[in-house]
Design a protein around this motif. Structure first.
Motif, PDB file in Angstrom:
ATOM      1  N   ARG A  27       0.903  -1.077   0.014  1.00 12.46           N
ATOM      2  CA  ARG A  27      -0.082   0.081  -0.060  1.00 12.46           C
ATOM      3  C   ARG A  27       0.875   1.240  -0.044  1.00 12.46           C
ATOM      4  N   ASN A  28       0.560   2.217  -0.907  1.00  9.00           N
ATOM      5  CA  ASN A  28       1.217   3.477  -0.600  1.00  9.00           C
ATOM      6  C   ASN A  28       1.052   4.547   0.552  1.00  9.00           C
TER       7      ASN A  28
ATOM      8  N   VAL B  31      -2.037   7.226   0.538  1.00 14.38           N
ATOM      9  CA  VAL B  31      -3.119   6.792   0.501  1.00 14.38           C
ATOM     10  C   VAL B  31      -3.986   6.475   1.873  1.00 14.38           C
TER      11      VAL B  31
ATOM     12  N   HIS C 205      -6.316   9.128  -2.519  1.00  9.18           N
ATOM     13  CA  HIS C 205      -5.036   9.140  -2.907  1.00  9.18           C
ATOM     14  C   HIS C 205      -4.645  10.674  -2.752  1.00  9.18           C
TER      15      HIS C 205
ATOM     16  N   GLU D 230      -1.902  12.505  -3.246  1.00 10.61           N
ATOM     17  CA  GLU D 230      -1.225  13.258  -4.336  1.00 10.61           C
ATOM     18  C   GLU D 230      -2.340  13.837  -5.386  1.00 10.61           C
ATOM     19  N   SER D 231      -3.092  12.888  -5.717  1.00 16.72           N
ATOM     20  CA  SER D 231      -4.016  13.074  -6.962  1.00 16.72           C
ATOM     21  C   SER D 231      -5.243  13.640  -6.466  1.00 16.72           C
TER      22      SER D 231
ATOM     23  N   ASN E 174      -3.088   3.484 -10.651  1.00 16.01           N
ATOM     24  CA  ASN E 174      -3.602   4.604 -10.164  1.00 16.01           C
ATOM     25  C   ASN E 174      -2.871   5.083  -8.899  1.00 16.01           C
ATOM     26  N   GLY E 175      -1.648   4.684  -8.540  1.00 12.11           N
ATOM     27  CA  GLY E 175      -0.705   4.818  -7.633  1.00 12.11           C
ATOM     28  C   GLY E 175      -1.036   4.651  -6.298  1.00 12.11           C
ATOM     29  N   LEU E 176      -1.892   3.612  -6.028  1.00 11.41           N
ATOM     30  CA  LEU E 176      -2.370   3.432  -4.792  1.00 11.41           C
ATOM     31  C   LEU E 176      -1.592   2.151  -4.150  1.00 11.41           C
TER      32      LEU E 176
END
Length: 108
Positions: free
Chosen positions: A24-25, A28, A41, A43-44, A98-100
């Motif tokens: 996991r990022n 998040v 998220h 960042e986004s 999606n960067g998650l």
């Protein structure tokens, strides 16, 4: 709130994730809402939602299990056919894109 696609069509990029260990990022924020989970998220600025099964997959993404091990755990927990692998693979791929999630390449 963006829903993650559920299409489990074959995607050659997913093969690269099968032996990696999803993590996991840290950017998040995850919040349970009944049986589902909402992910933000930072960042986004995007929100994502996961159903109960998706939430179990998210919980398993602590870097200790490979994609195959996560799919095997879900197969046992939910008494589902082994074909659930395609759905697990698709979700992990989309979470990563999606960067998650990130992946570590620990040996299984």
């Amino acid at each position: 709130m963006a829903k993650l696609p559920t299409n489990s069509a074959e995607d050659p990029l997913r093969t690269a994730y099968s032996m990696n260990h999803p993590v996991r990022n840290a950017g998040v924020i995850a919040q349970r809402s009944g049986d589902s989970m909402v992910l933000f998220h930072m960042e986004s600025g995007k929100y994502f939602s996961l159903n109960e099964c998706g939430s179990r997959i998210w919980d398993a993404c602590d870097g200790t299990m490979s994609e195959n091990e996560i799919a095997a755990r879900l197969t046992a927990e939910y008494n589902t056919p082994a074909s659930v692998y395609n759905d697990v693979s698709a979700l992990l791929h989309r979470l990563t894109v999606n960067g998650l999630l990130t992946t570590s390449s620990q040996e299984p």
